[in-house]
Design a protein around this motif. Sequence first.
Motif, PDB file in Angstrom:
ATOM      1  N   GLU A  54       0.797  -1.231   0.000  1.00 42.01           N
ATOM      2  CA  GLU A  54       0.000   0.000   0.000  1.00 42.01           C
ATOM      3  C   GLU A  54       0.830   1.281   0.000  1.00 42.01           C
ATOM      4  O   GLU A  54       0.294   2.352   0.247  1.00 42.01           O
ATOM      5  N   ASN A  55       2.139   1.165  -0.240  1.00 42.46           N
ATOM      6  CA  ASN A  55       3.008   2.341  -0.303  1.00 42.46           C
ATOM      7  C   ASN A  55       2.875   3.229   0.929  1.00 42.46           C
ATOM      8  O   ASN A  55       2.680   4.439   0.832  1.00 42.46           O
ATOM      9  N   ALA A  56       2.963   2.617   2.089  1.00 45.18           N
ATOM     10  CA  ALA A  56       2.804   3.334   3.352  1.00 45.18           C
ATOM     11  C   ALA A  56       3.926   4.345   3.554  1.00 45.18           C
ATOM     12  O   ALA A  56       5.069   4.117   3.155  1.00 45.18           O
ATOM     13  N   LEU A  57       3.582   5.463   4.179  1.00 45.86           N
ATOM     14  CA  LEU A  57       4.573   6.460   4.581  1.00 45.86           C
ATOM     15  C   LEU A  57       5.104   6.031   5.946  1.00 45.86           C
ATOM     16  O   LEU A  57       4.337   5.855   6.890  1.00 45.86           O
ATOM     17  N   VAL A  58       6.412   5.849   6.040  1.00 47.22           N
ATOM     18  CA  VAL A  58       7.049   5.466   7.301  1.00 47.22           C
ATOM     19  C   VAL A  58       7.761   6.688   7.850  1.00 47.22           C
ATOM     20  O   VAL A  58       8.655   7.247   7.209  1.00 47.22           O
ATOM     21  N   GLU A  68      20.568   8.405  11.419  1.00 48.13           N
ATOM     22  CA  GLU A  68      21.701   8.232  10.512  1.00 48.13           C
ATOM     23  C   GLU A  68      22.450   6.936  10.773  1.00 48.13           C
ATOM     24  O   GLU A  68      23.022   6.353   9.860  1.00 48.13           O
ATOM     25  N   LYS A  69      22.425   6.445  11.998  1.00 47.53           N
ATOM     26  CA  LYS A  69      23.086   5.172  12.324  1.00 47.53           C
ATOM     27  C   LYS A  69      22.357   3.981  11.728  1.00 47.53           C
ATOM     28  O   LYS A  69      22.946   2.944  11.479  1.00 47.53           O
ATOM     29  N   GLY A  70      21.044   4.114  11.514  1.00 49.99           N
ATOM     30  CA  GLY A  70      20.292   3.025  10.906  1.00 49.99           C
ATOM     31  C   GLY A  70      18.799   3.277  10.958  1.00 49.99           C
ATOM     32  O   GLY A  70      18.263   3.578  12.012  1.00 49.99           O
ATOM     33  N   HIS A  71      18.165   3.173   9.783  1.00 46.94           N
ATOM     34  CA  HIS A  71      16.717   3.374   9.690  1.00 46.94           C
ATOM     35  C   HIS A  71      16.148   2.467   8.606  1.00 46.94           C
ATOM     36  O   HIS A  71      16.877   1.913   7.793  1.00 46.94           O
ATOM     37  N   ILE A  72      14.838   2.322   8.607  1.00 38.41           N
ATOM     38  CA  ILE A  72      14.148   1.513   7.620  1.00 38.41           C
ATOM     39  C   ILE A  72      14.205   2.244   6.274  1.00 38.41           C
ATOM     40  O   ILE A  72      13.974   3.450   6.207  1.00 38.41           O
ATOM     41  N   ALA A  73      14.526   1.508   5.227  1.00 35.54           N
ATOM     42  CA  ALA A  73      14.652   2.106   3.892  1.00 35.54           C
ATOM     43  C   ALA A  73      13.375   2.844   3.517  1.00 35.54           C
ATOM     44  O   ALA A  73      12.270   2.334   3.689  1.00 35.54           O
ATOM     45  N   GLY A  74      13.532   4.069   3.025  1.00 43.12           N
ATOM     46  CA  GLY A  74      12.412   4.881   2.585  1.00 43.12           C
ATOM     47  C   GLY A  74      11.722   5.671   3.677  1.00 43.12           C
ATOM     48  O   GLY A  74      10.830   6.459   3.396  1.00 43.12           O
ATOM     49  N   SER A  75      12.137   5.474   4.925  1.00 43.80           N
ATOM     50  CA  SER A  75      11.479   6.215   6.014  1.00 43.80           C
ATOM     51  C   SER A  75      11.964   7.658   6.039  1.00 43.80           C
ATOM     52  O   SER A  75      13.057   7.971   5.588  1.00 43.80           O
ATOM     53  N   ARG A  76      11.109   8.526   6.565  1.00 43.04           N
ATOM     54  CA  ARG A  76      11.423   9.943   6.699  1.00 43.04           C
ATOM     55  C   ARG A  76      11.649  10.256   8.161  1.00 43.04           C
ATOM     56  O   ARG A  76      10.902   9.785   9.015  1.00 43.04           O
ATOM     57  N   LEU A 100       4.345   5.008  12.157  1.00 43.46           N
ATOM     58  CA  LEU A 100       5.305   5.733  12.988  1.00 43.46           C
ATOM     59  C   LEU A 100       6.268   4.743  13.631  1.00 43.46           C
ATOM     60  O   LEU A 100       5.857   3.686  14.103  1.00 43.46           O
ATOM     61  N   VAL A 101       7.538   5.133  13.606  1.00 42.97           N
ATOM     62  CA  VAL A 101       8.602   4.265  14.096  1.00 42.97           C
ATOM     63  C   VAL A 101       9.512   5.081  15.001  1.00 42.97           C
ATOM     64  O   VAL A 101       9.746   6.264  14.747  1.00 42.97           O
TER      65      VAL A 101
END
Length: 144
Positions: A54-58, A68-76, A100-101
């Motif tokens: 569903e092309n969710a916004l993360v 910057e140390k590590g996040h889910i690809a494509g998250s803002r 939300l993460v």
Amino acid sequence: MNLEELLAFAGRNQIMSLAFVGLTVAIIATEIARLFRGYKPLRPAELTALINRENALVVDMSASGDFEKGHIAGSRNVAPSQFDPESKLIAAAKSLPVVLVCRNGQVSAGAAKRLKKAGFEQVYWLDGGVAAWQQADLPLVKGR
């Protein structure tokens, strides 16, 4: 054990019986409230499916350095202090799934509540946060 024995036990152990009833009522109330709150926790595998399907916004609510140390690809990345349901990034996704993460799932759960109150239709939060994502052996992206 029959009803008479159960009532006799409750009569002999009133404090324990009251504690049991109180805990039972608290658990039931918590579960009912969870069902009607309007935003849902996701496990990492469910988040992956939601992103792909569903092309969710993360939206990652971690501090900039942690992001910057590590996040889910494509998250803002949006810092908790700058989180606003009316911001351009978030408001544009009002009818899309928004997930939300944060690092452990605590900050993102509170932000999910704010989004739901602001009228967002599909609001989720990653239960356990980025730590749960890593425990599921899913990849993180470094940098911005």
